[in-house]
Design a protein around this motif. Sequence first.
Motif, short mmCIF file in Angstrom:
data_model
loop_
_atom_site.label_atom_id
_atom_site.label_comp_id
_atom_site.label_asym_id
_atom_site.label_seq_id
_atom_site.Cartn_x
_atom_site.Cartn_y
_atom_site.Cartn_z
N ASP A 161 0.86 -1.20 0.00
CA ASP A 161 0.00 0.00 0.00
C ASP A 161 0.88 1.24 0.00
N SER A 164 0.32 4.11 3.17
CA SER A 164 0.90 3.78 4.47
C SER A 164 2.37 3.41 4.37
N TRP A 168 1.41 -5.44 3.76
CA TRP A 168 0.25 -5.93 4.51
C TRP A 168 0.05 -7.42 4.23
N VAL B 144 -12.03 7.81 5.95
CA VAL B 144 -10.97 6.93 5.43
C VAL B 144 -9.72 7.68 4.99
N HIS B 145 -9.65 8.98 5.24
CA HIS B 145 -8.41 9.67 4.87
C HIS B 145 -8.12 10.80 5.85
N ARG B 146 -6.86 11.16 5.89
CA ARG B 146 -6.45 12.34 6.64
C ARG B 146 -5.65 13.22 5.68
N ASP B 151 -6.34 5.92 4.54
CA ASP B 151 -6.01 4.95 5.59
C ASP B 151 -6.64 3.61 5.17
N ARG B 154 -8.81 1.59 7.50
CA ARG B 154 -10.18 2.09 7.67
C ARG B 154 -11.02 1.88 6.40
#
Lengths: 193, 193
Positions: A161, A164, A168, B144-146, B151, B154
């Motif tokens: 991913d 991040s 995973w 689901v995001h920042r 993320d 999530r």
Amino acid sequence: MKPIGPVNALYPMPTTLVGALVNGRPNFLAVAHVGILNHGTPQYLSIGLHKSHYSNAGIHANRTFSICLPDESLLVETDYCGIMTGKKTDKAALFDVFYGELETAPMIRECPVNMEMKLHDVLDFETHDIFVGVLVQTFAADEVHREGVIDIARLKPLLFDMASKQYWALGTALGQCWGAGKALKRRAAPQET
Amino acid sequence: MKPIGPVNALYPMPTTLVGALVNGRPNFLAVAHVGILNHGTPQYLSIGLHKSHYSNAGIHANRTFSICLPDESLLVETDYCGIMTGKKTDKAALFDVFYGELETAPMIRECPVNMEMKLHDVLDFETHDIFVGVLVQTFAADEVHREGVIDIARLKPLLFDMASKQYWALGTALGQCWGAGKALKRRAAPQET
């Protein structure tokens, strides 16, 4: 639901080690920008490699490459193949390398699955070579398949991913494809049941 | 490590719902034969659609499509979109559909992430259209995001594996990309430490 700019969210993707013979020696490169183009025979798969990589010249020259699938246990070796360049490092020394019928597509005995690819076409993008290959042969460890059907839970693929910057694991099976949706079909059209 | 024939093992792949406007109406199709072609701006992504599908004509006509990412909670709806054909079924009725700046790429408000794509090229394979799109805009749910960084834990993507014919969950994070391999680098070249 707001626009966040053109953020590529098509993850996770399988992490692969792409093998090529470069200047007569095997090299391996970590690649997760891959694709399944069709479904059938011949089976076409793509790998997208920045033009700065060492392996591109070898794929152009030999018109062959491999897509090797490392499992979770090869995380450190795989990441190492993503950090180091074949220009300066003999990454193949990490592995027990073998060849199939194409003879110039190096593969990795430690990887539970290896796919031998013949180059079909190259999409010439500004910064990347997109190598489109035809799948010629798949080599699999006995433990991860039954009569040629891969058991992905045993394979334990290493997923990638970008957001991040993490590898995973695969999680649990959630439901049957071409099956789970039938409940909704019955609900939508009860007269058919 | 034995040959098992040309078995495509490049799984799991993210399961997507591809949106297209066909004959003036939105349609959604489950697609997991997808690809990331490059890494950069513009960002190119591919979807491989058998020519028998209803959506292909709409993508050819409007030169737009969407790649919507369903989460685990949408497994049944997603599978339904893989079972039913838009020729006979109004699959868009399942969802709260919205459009972005391209105006002809329908997206799904229930999906935590939606990507709006402009058609860049079509690779004309014997049985499949490979639609290569340029990512124009991404729409993401706040959860689901920042600041535009998705993320994935999530997001809870729905992964697809052909061999098991199952949808799979994402598992746990295993290690850092461009980081975990440094241990091996130090071991290989201790003089650098």
